[in-house]
Design a protein around this motif. Structure first.
Motif, mmCIF file in Angstrom:
data_model
loop_
_atom_site.group_PDB
_atom_site.id
_atom_site.type_symbol
_atom_site.label_atom_id
_atom_site.label_comp_id
_atom_site.label_asym_id
_atom_site.label_seq_id
_atom_site.Cartn_x
_atom_site.Cartn_y
_atom_site.Cartn_z
ATOM 1 N N GLU A 1 -7.291 56.131 -5.135
ATOM 2 C CA GLU A 1 -5.919 56.640 -5.129
ATOM 3 C C GLU A 1 -5.060 55.790 -4.204
ATOM 4 O O GLU A 1 -5.484 55.391 -3.128
ATOM 5 N N SER B 1 5.697 61.122 -6.846
ATOM 6 C CA SER B 1 5.250 61.827 -5.643
ATOM 7 C C SER B 1 6.338 62.018 -4.595
ATOM 8 O O SER B 1 6.036 62.316 -3.446
ATOM 9 N N GLY B 2 7.577 61.840 -4.978
ATOM 10 C CA GLY B 2 8.652 62.021 -4.009
ATOM 11 C C GLY B 2 9.999 61.906 -4.687
ATOM 12 O O GLY B 2 10.107 61.944 -5.907
ATOM 13 N N TYR C 1 -0.727 58.631 -13.363
ATOM 14 C CA TYR C 1 0.457 58.386 -12.539
ATOM 15 C C TYR C 1 1.240 59.675 -12.359
ATOM 16 O O TYR C 1 1.419 60.431 -13.307
ATOM 17 N N GLN C 2 1.713 59.870 -11.132
ATOM 18 C CA GLN C 2 2.496 61.067 -10.841
ATOM 19 C C GLN C 2 3.599 60.701 -9.858
ATOM 20 O O GLN C 2 3.348 60.056 -8.840
ATOM 21 N N LYS D 1 2.268 58.147 -7.181
ATOM 22 C CA LYS D 1 0.858 58.297 -6.808
ATOM 23 C C LYS D 1 0.044 57.782 -7.984
ATOM 24 O O LYS D 1 0.233 58.218 -9.125
ATOM 25 N N GLU E 1 -0.540 54.803 -3.404
ATOM 26 C CA GLU E 1 0.853 55.137 -3.693
ATOM 27 C C GLU E 1 1.672 53.854 -3.631
ATOM 28 O O GLU E 1 1.516 53.043 -2.723
ATOM 29 N N GLU F 1 5.056 58.839 -15.724
ATOM 30 C CA GLU F 1 3.866 59.669 -15.858
ATOM 31 C C GLU F 1 3.146 59.509 -17.185
ATOM 32 O O GLU F 1 1.966 59.825 -17.286
#
Length: 135
Positions: free
Chosen positions: A113, A75-76, A72-73, A90, A115, A39
């Motif tokens: 966007e 996501s799971g 950036y994140q 993401k 992933e 991130e």
């Protein structure tokens, strides 16, 4: 005299409750350290050395400026396998670019966007990016 004793006792209780036994510093978890490597990538992309240090030697992307244009994140769920972890990430635009600013002005990225799944490897106790495709 009774008031001084009560006051001293209260002071002692306050001090002991704030100091406690042992360190009050909270150590980040292994997962938090890995996620921070993902991130924070957009922020460090503006500095060539910091960007290179975020990656496993030999796997530093050549398009550093492109990484600075995105956010950036995680996501799971991360999947751990020893000293390696894969993480769904993401990737989004709309952030202000940190690499290559001209006079302090920057425009939001127009990147869309997407992933991707990134791979990190632990080297000398630190999580480093091994594979971080943008899309």
């Amino acid at each position: 005299m009774k008031i001084k004793f009560v006051s001293a006792l209260l002071t002692l209780l306050c001090i002991s409750s704030t100091v406690g036994c042992g360190s009050s510093a909270v150590k980040p978890t292994d997962e938090q350290n890995a996620f921070a490597s993902v991130e924070g990538l957009g922020d460090i992309a503006g500095d060539q050395q910091m960007f290179a240090n975020a990656f496993v030697p030999g796997s530093v992307p050549e398009d550093r400026a492109e990484y600075g244009k995105r956010g950036y994140q995680v996501s799971g769920e991360a999947t751990y396998d020893g000293d390696q972890v894969t993480v769904p990430v993401k990737i989004f635009g709309g952030v202000h670019e940190t690499a290559g600013r001209d006079g302090g002005r920057s425009k939001p990225s127009k990147a869309g966007e997407t992933e991707q799944v990134w791979t990190l490897q632990r080297i000398d106790g630190q999580w480093k990016l091994k594979d971080a495709p943008l899309g």
